[in-house]
Each structure stands twice: as structure tokens, then as C-alpha cells.
Design a protein around this motif. Structure first.
Motif, short mmCIF file in Angstrom:
data_model
loop_
_atom_site.label_atom_id
_atom_site.label_comp_id
_atom_site.label_asym_id
_atom_site.label_seq_id
_atom_site.Cartn_x
_atom_site.Cartn_y
_atom_site.Cartn_z
N LEU A 44 2.62 5.57 -12.41
CA LEU A 44 2.51 4.19 -11.94
C LEU A 44 3.87 3.62 -11.56
N PRO A 45 3.88 2.70 -10.59
CA PRO A 45 5.14 2.00 -10.30
C PRO A 45 5.50 1.06 -11.45
N GLU A 46 6.72 0.61 -11.43
CA GLU A 46 7.16 -0.35 -12.45
C GLU A 46 6.28 -1.59 -12.40
N PRO A 47 6.01 -2.21 -13.54
CA PRO A 47 5.24 -3.46 -13.53
C PRO A 47 5.95 -4.51 -12.68
N ALA A 48 5.17 -5.28 -11.99
CA ALA A 48 5.72 -6.34 -11.13
C ALA A 48 6.02 -7.58 -11.96
N PRO A 49 6.93 -8.41 -11.49
CA PRO A 49 7.19 -9.67 -12.18
C PRO A 49 5.91 -10.54 -12.18
N ASN A 50 5.85 -11.48 -13.09
CA ASN A 50 4.67 -12.36 -13.17
C ASN A 50 4.36 -12.97 -11.81
N GLY A 51 3.08 -12.93 -11.47
CA GLY A 51 2.63 -13.53 -10.22
C GLY A 51 2.77 -12.62 -9.01
N CYS A 52 3.35 -11.43 -9.17
CA CYS A 52 3.52 -10.50 -8.06
C CYS A 52 2.63 -9.28 -8.26
N ALA A 53 2.26 -8.65 -7.17
CA ALA A 53 1.43 -7.46 -7.23
C ALA A 53 2.30 -6.22 -7.41
N ARG A 54 1.81 -5.28 -8.20
CA ARG A 54 2.48 -4.00 -8.33
C ARG A 54 2.43 -3.30 -6.98
N GLN A 55 3.50 -2.64 -6.58
CA GLN A 55 3.55 -1.97 -5.28
C GLN A 55 3.60 -0.44 -5.48
N PHE A 56 2.59 0.24 -4.91
CA PHE A 56 2.48 1.69 -5.01
C PHE A 56 3.07 2.33 -3.76
N ASP A 57 3.93 3.34 -3.95
CA ASP A 57 4.42 4.07 -2.79
C ASP A 57 3.34 5.06 -2.35
N GLU A 58 3.61 5.82 -1.31
CA GLU A 58 2.59 6.72 -0.76
C GLU A 58 2.13 7.76 -1.78
N ARG A 59 3.08 8.34 -2.49
CA ARG A 59 2.73 9.39 -3.45
C ARG A 59 1.92 8.80 -4.61
N GLN A 60 2.33 7.68 -5.14
CA GLN A 60 1.59 7.03 -6.23
C GLN A 60 0.19 6.65 -5.77
N SER A 61 0.08 6.17 -4.54
CA SER A 61 -1.24 5.81 -3.99
C SER A 61 -2.13 7.04 -3.90
N LEU A 62 -1.58 8.12 -3.37
CA LEU A 62 -2.34 9.36 -3.24
C LEU A 62 -2.84 9.85 -4.60
N LEU A 63 -1.97 9.82 -5.59
CA LEU A 63 -2.34 10.31 -6.92
C LEU A 63 -3.41 9.42 -7.57
N MET A 64 -3.30 8.12 -7.37
CA MET A 64 -4.34 7.22 -7.89
C MET A 64 -5.67 7.46 -7.19
N MET A 65 -5.64 7.66 -5.86
CA MET A 65 -6.87 7.92 -5.13
C MET A 65 -7.49 9.25 -5.55
N LEU A 66 -6.65 10.25 -5.79
CA LEU A 66 -7.13 11.54 -6.25
C LEU A 66 -7.80 11.41 -7.62
N ALA A 67 -7.17 10.67 -8.53
CA ALA A 67 -7.77 10.45 -9.85
C ALA A 67 -9.11 9.74 -9.72
N ALA A 68 -9.19 8.74 -8.85
CA ALA A 68 -10.45 8.02 -8.65
C ALA A 68 -11.52 8.94 -8.08
N ASP A 69 -11.14 9.83 -7.16
CA ASP A 69 -12.11 10.79 -6.62
C ASP A 69 -12.64 11.72 -7.70
N MET A 70 -11.75 12.14 -8.60
CA MET A 70 -12.19 13.01 -9.70
C MET A 70 -13.17 12.27 -10.60
N VAL A 71 -12.90 10.99 -10.85
CA VAL A 71 -13.81 10.18 -11.68
C VAL A 71 -15.17 10.05 -10.98
N ARG A 72 -15.15 9.80 -9.68
CA ARG A 72 -16.40 9.70 -8.93
C ARG A 72 -17.21 10.99 -8.96
N SER A 73 -16.52 12.12 -9.08
CA SER A 73 -17.23 13.40 -9.12
C SER A 73 -17.70 13.76 -10.53
#
Length: 123
Positions: A35-64
């Protein structure tokens, strides 16, 4: 890799997963290393491309049908492999029925993956 990032809500859209579920996933210890570093209060956490890909892959595994803690651990193992070769042009991921996961960045499978493949071909 580019410098583009995605907010948690935009990532949840790409994951086809409700943002509340993504926040629940992110609270699990197994996914913390990617995961990316936690964002300051009121801001959204920002995922880079690799972090996004890994999160999407984990979600796909959960869906399966996989439980999230295992999917997260596998996503972290894939991330570890990518750390060894960050500029790899491609990543091969092989899942086995026995629960084994092989992740490699060359076109040649590691010995263990080859041995497992030969074993299952004989059956």
C-alpha cells in the motif's frame, strides 16, 4: 513506469469493488507492504501503477473464490519479485491447484515451476 496515480475511489472503480470493501481490504495486515503511505487527513491515498495492479490482482483472486488474506499474501510475493527486477518487460504468474504460486520475470520458468508443470502433465 509513469508518475500517474489513482485515488482509492478511482481504484475501487477499476477493481469493480465497492470503495468500503477496498477500505476493509486495506485495513488487513497482509496487504500493508504494497500500500502507499497513508494520506493526510482529508486527502485520498494515491496508488502508483504497480500498487494499483497488485490491488486489482488481489481483488480478482478474491472474486475467483480466494480469501483476501491469501490473495494479499500472493500479491505481496508478486511485488517482491518485481522488486528484484523493476524494469522487467513482463511478469509470469503461475498458480497451481495445490496452492503453489510461481512468479518470474524471464521467459524461463524457475526449476520448481518446471517440475510442478511436468508433474501435472503426467497426471
Amino acid at each position: 513506469m509513469t508518475d500517474q496515480t489513482l485515488s482509492t475511489s478511482r481504484l475501487s472503480d477499476l477493481m469493480y469493488t465497492p470503495v468500503t470493501t477496498v477500505h476493509q481490504f486495506m485495513a488487513k495486515a497482509e496487504i500493508q507492504p504494497i500500500l502507499p503511505e497513508p494520506a493526510p487527513n482529508g486527502c485520498a491515498r494515491q496508488f502508483d501503477e504497480r500498487q494499483s495492479l497488485l490491488m486489482m490482482l488481489a481483488a480478482d483472486m478474491v472474486r475467483s473464490g480466494m480469501k483476501f488474506p491469501l490473495a494479499a499474501r500472493w500479491a505481496c510475493r508478486i511485488a517482491e519479485q518485481l522488486l528484484f527486477e523493476p524494469e522487467a518487460p513482463r511478469v509470469h504468474i503461475e498458480f497451481r491447484r495445490n496452492g503453489a504460486l510461481f512468479c518470474f520475470t524471464s521467459d524461463d520458468a524457475p526449476e520448481a515451476a518446471d517440475a510442478a508443470r511436468r508433474h501435472y502433465q503426467r497426471q
